[in-house]
Design an enzyme around this catalytic site. Sequence first.
Site, PDB file in Angstrom:
ATOM      1  N   HIS A   1      48.953  33.029  43.240  1.00 24.13           N
ATOM      2  CA  HIS A   1      47.852  33.778  43.848  1.00 24.13           C
ATOM      3  C   HIS A   1      47.267  32.894  44.929  1.00 24.13           C
ATOM      4  O   HIS A   1      47.257  31.669  44.795  1.00 24.13           O
ATOM      5  CB  HIS A   1      46.777  34.148  42.818  1.00 24.13           C
ATOM      6  CG  HIS A   1      45.851  35.228  43.287  1.00 24.13           C
ATOM      7  ND1 HIS A   1      44.799  34.986  44.134  1.00 24.13           N
ATOM      8  CD2 HIS A   1      45.853  36.561  43.062  1.00 24.13           C
ATOM      9  CE1 HIS A   1      44.194  36.127  44.394  1.00 24.13           C
ATOM     10  NE2 HIS A   1      44.804  37.103  43.762  1.00 24.13           N
TER      11      HIS A   1
ATOM     12  N   GLU B   1      49.090  39.904  49.849  1.00 29.08           N
ATOM     13  CA  GLU B   1      47.626  39.886  49.879  1.00 29.08           C
ATOM     14  C   GLU B   1      47.157  38.880  50.933  1.00 29.08           C
ATOM     15  O   GLU B   1      47.080  37.682  50.653  1.00 29.08           O
ATOM     16  CB  GLU B   1      47.063  39.461  48.519  1.00 29.08           C
ATOM     17  CG  GLU B   1      47.411  40.376  47.379  1.00 29.08           C
ATOM     18  CD  GLU B   1      46.511  40.136  46.166  1.00 29.08           C
ATOM     19  OE1 GLU B   1      45.846  41.096  45.753  1.00 29.08           O
ATOM     20  OE2 GLU B   1      46.454  39.002  45.664  1.00 29.08           O
TER      21      GLU B   1
ATOM     22  N   ALA C   1      40.842  43.902  42.779  1.00 25.54           N
ATOM     23  CA  ALA C   1      39.939  43.198  41.880  1.00 25.54           C
ATOM     24  C   ALA C   1      38.504  43.683  42.064  1.00 25.54           C
ATOM     25  O   ALA C   1      37.986  44.481  41.275  1.00 25.54           O
ATOM     26  CB  ALA C   1      40.032  41.687  42.109  1.00 25.54           C
TER      27      ALA C   1
HETATM   28  O1  LIG Z   1      43.059  39.102  45.087  1.00 24.67           O
HETATM   29  C1  LIG Z   1      43.132  40.286  44.821  1.00 24.67           C
HETATM   30  C2  LIG Z   1      43.886  40.800  43.653  1.00 24.67           C
HETATM   31  O2  LIG Z   1      44.698  39.828  43.100  1.00 24.67           O
HETATM   32  C3  LIG Z   1      42.423  41.287  45.639  1.00 24.67           C
HETATM   33  O3  LIG Z   1      41.066  41.113  45.470  1.00 24.67           O
HETATM   34  P1  LIG Z   1      40.055  42.230  46.066  1.00 24.67           P
HETATM   35  O4  LIG Z   1      40.519  43.559  45.556  1.00 24.67           O
HETATM   36  O5  LIG Z   1      38.726  41.811  45.516  1.00 24.67           O
HETATM   37  O6  LIG Z   1      40.140  42.124  47.545  1.00 24.67           O
END
Ligand SMILES: O=C(CO)COP(=O)(O)O
Length: 216
Positions: free
Chosen positions: A85, A133, A194
């Site tokens: 991550h 991401e 998240a």
């Molecule tokens: O890092 C994330 C999921 O692993 C994404 O976070 P957000 O949805 O808060 O942008």
Amino acid sequence: MFVLVNLKAYPCDPVAVAEAARDVSEETGVRIAVAPQAAHLSAVADTGVETWAQHVSAVEHGSHTGSTLAEAVADAGATGTLLNHSEARRKLADIDAGLDAAERADLETVVCANNPEQVGAAAALGPDAVAVEPPELIGTGTPVSKADPDVVTDAVEAAAAVDGSVDVFCGAGISTGDDLDAARDLGASGVLLASGVAKADDPRAALEDLVEPVAE
Ligand SMILES: O=C(CO)COP(=O)(O)O
């Protein structure tokens, strides 16, 4: 579309989010999983929601104090795990060994990556899926599927060029049904999110809005 909710270390009630995710998944037919803190895996799995770990260590049974053993995660009720991550970056060798550990414990895998180049590298390791991401959009509420659509299409291409069987998800700033719809149009087969759920005043309403475009 697969919806994977990473609770990170947010101060939400993991069981309440899990119950909401279970109910919305049952009501809409949309696959929704929740990835809580490792210490909350059993409580979350007991709700009946699909439960994922946020990480498993690249170790086997043995002298590995502080590790998160894949077998222990599976015993607690998880059926899948995130690996790597932007907020907890791993070396390629550790991701590779983490995938071996997950396979040993029969866990489904999603490797997170920051950009399409990393998606290609991660896909070469043979996970079930990769999630792109962009770090600069994580937690902003600005969805990658709208702010940076090329990242998603390039990630889909990068994974397909390496291994067509690896699914591509996208994450960062995803919170609404429109965001999910845009992700799907760009070729993603799931979303990883998240804050849109974990920090929502009403996680159930947030999930209902999110899956609305793909609900049965
Ligand atoms: O890092 C994330 C999921 O692993 C994404 O976070 P957000 O949805 O808060 O942008």
